[in-house]
Design an enzyme around this catalytic site. Sequence first.
Site, PDB file in Angstrom:
ATOM      1  CB  SER A   1      -8.481  -2.507   3.010  1.00 31.05           C
ATOM      2  OG  SER A   1      -9.448  -3.003   3.896  1.00 31.05           O
TER       3      SER A   1
ATOM      4  NE  ARG B   1      -3.807  -2.133   2.454  1.00 31.87           N
ATOM      5  CZ  ARG B   1      -4.671  -2.350   3.440  1.00 31.87           C
ATOM      6  NH1 ARG B   1      -4.792  -1.458   4.412  1.00 31.87           N
ATOM      7  NH2 ARG B   1      -5.405  -3.436   3.467  1.00 31.87           N
TER       8      ARG B   1
ATOM      9  CG  ASP C   1     -13.704  -2.766   3.766  1.00 27.67           C
ATOM     10  OD1 ASP C   1     -14.460  -3.637   3.306  1.00 27.67           O
ATOM     11  OD2 ASP C   1     -12.492  -2.967   3.952  1.00 27.67           O
TER      12      ASP C   1
ATOM     13  CG  ASP D   1     -11.400  -4.799   0.299  1.00 25.87           C
ATOM     14  OD1 ASP D   1     -11.688  -4.085   1.276  1.00 25.87           O
ATOM     15  OD2 ASP D   1     -10.710  -5.829   0.393  1.00 25.87           O
TER      16      ASP D   1
ATOM     17  CG  ASP E   1     -11.686  -6.925   3.386  1.00 27.03           C
ATOM     18  OD1 ASP E   1     -12.132  -5.794   3.673  1.00 27.03           O
ATOM     19  OD2 ASP E   1     -10.461  -7.201   3.413  1.00 27.03           O
TER      20      ASP E   1
ATOM     21  CB  SER F   1      -9.858  -4.604  11.999  1.00 28.70           C
ATOM     22  OG  SER F   1      -9.390  -5.781  11.354  1.00 28.70           O
TER      23      SER F   1
END
Length: 546
Positions: A146, A48, A306, A308, A310, A395
Site C-alpha cells: 500500500s 508486510r 497511493d 496500489d 486504493d 486513512s
Amino acid sequence: MQLPLYSGIRLEPVKTIDIDVITKDFFTKIPDPLILEQRVKFGTSGHRGISLDASFTMRHVVAITQAVVEYRRMAGITGPIFVGNDTHILSILSLQVVLSVLLRAGCEVHIDKYAVYTPTPAISRAIIRHNREHSHQADGLIITPSHNPPEDGGIKYNPTHGGPAGTEATAFIERRANEILESKAEPSIFMLADKPHTSPLLKAVDICVGYVEDLSKVIDIQTIKESGVRLAVDPMGGASGHYWQVIKNIYGLNIKIVNPVTDPHFSFIPPDEDGIVRMDCSSAFSMASLIEYMKQHKQDIGVANDPDGDRHGIVLPGHGLISPNLFLAIAANYLITHRANWTRNAGIGKTVVTSDIISQVAKQHSYFVDDTPVGFKWFVNGLHSSELMFAGEESSGATFADMNGDCWTTDKDGILLCLLAAEIMAKTGMTILEYGESIGLSAPHYVRKTYPISPEKIAALKGITPEMFKGKVIAGGRVEQAFTEAPGRRGAHIGGVKVRLDNGWFAFRPSGTEPVYKIYAESTLSRKHRDQLVEEVNRIIEYMLP
C-alpha cells in the site's frame, strides 16, 4: 513535536533505497520462524515486511502463495485467480514468484494484458465482474504494501467476494504459511519455475479497460466532461498512473497527469511528518508536491492515489489537502442525495477511528451506521450484499455502490473517489469545501498521530484495558464510555481501546502493518483542545508501557 528537517519538502531525484541490496536480501535471506518478526503475520491488509530484516523474502511469498493455493482447494474455488501488483521494488520481484507457485500448482492465472501494474480496485472489480458471469468463481492476490515506504513489501488475498479476506481465511493462510517456513521436509517448494510466462495456464486478459469502461456505471462521467473541470492527477509513482491515462483517452476528460514517473525509489515523494517517505495521500507532508503544483497552475482540483490505487487525496487551490474525514462526509451526503436508485434506509460503513461527522450525515438521511474495527474487511459483506451503499475509513480509503445501488467493489477504490470529487464540482458548480459549507459540514477537530513502538512493547499496549480509564478526567473531559469492541452491527474487537468523553473522544491501537502505534482524537471544542487531548493520552500510554 519537532518535525524532521526535510518533512514535506520535495526531494531531488536520489537513491532513497538500495535496490541491489533489497533484491539480494529478498532472494537469499532465510527467515527464522522462531523469530516473531520473521514469521508470516496478516495484519489489517495482508502480510508486510522488508527484505533487509528477513520479514519479507522470496520464501515468505512462496509460503503465502502456496497457502492460498491450499485454501482455494479447501474452499472449492475452481475459477481463475487474478494477480495484480504495484510499483514497489519488492512487489515487482514478488510477481514472478507468485506466478511460478500458482502455475506450478495448476491454477489458471489472469493478469492484465494492457498494464504492467494493476491497482487493488481493478482486481476487486475484476473478481466481482467475473463471478457475476461465471459459475467457476474467481479470487485474487494483490502484491502491495500500500502506502508504506519504498523498501517495504506486502501481499494480500481477496477471495470470491472481491474484498480483503476475512479472519477465517487469513488465519488458515497465516498458519499454513508458517508451517511451510518451519518445515524441513518441503525444500522443493522454494524451487521456482524458470519461465512462468510460457505456461498455457497464464492468461493475459482485459482488466484495465474493462474497469475504466465500467466507471460510467458508478460516476457521472458525462457531467464531468461537459463541465470541463480541470483535474490534476498525481499517481504518486503508483499503479494508477496508466489507468488515469486510459480514463483520459476513453472519456476525453480534462486531465493533467502531473507526475507520470514510475520509479521504485520514490525519490520524488516528500518525507512524511516523521521524516519517513510514505506514499500517503492522506498526509499533507507526503502530498506537498501536489499541493505546491496546485498553487502554481490553473487547475480546479488536484487528486492523488497511493501506489496500489486504493486511497485518495483531494487538494484544492488556495486551501491544500482537504481533511480526509471531511471529504468522506461530503461524499456520503452528495451520493445519498444524488443517487436516486440507491436503497433508502441502507447503511453507511465507517471505522471506529473515523470522525463522527460521517455518522451525523448518515443519521440525517435515515441511513444506519455500521461502526467497525479498522480494516476494510469489516465492510465486505455489507458492500457485497448492497446492505451498505458507502463505506470509508479515516486513512482516505472508501468505495460506494454504483448508480443502481449494486456493488461496485468490495475493496477501497481511490480512483473512484477522485472522480467523485470531480463530479461533485461539475454537478454543483461549487468547490468541494463550498458544497460542504452549503450542507453545514466543515472540517472536524480531528487528528491521527503515529508513534514508534518496539515489538516487545506492543503486547503491553494491547494489555491496556477500558477499565483503566473509567471515572477519569482527561484533558478536561469526563470519561463517559470506554470499550474494545466495535458498536457496529457485526461487533468485533477493535485492536485497541476507544474512549468517549463529554467533549470528544480518543482511541489508540498498534498498527497492523508498521512498528508504530496510532492515537486518534476528535474534540467538540477546538483544535487546541484536540492537541491537548492527544498529548495527555500519549503521556498516559507511555506511563502504562514498561
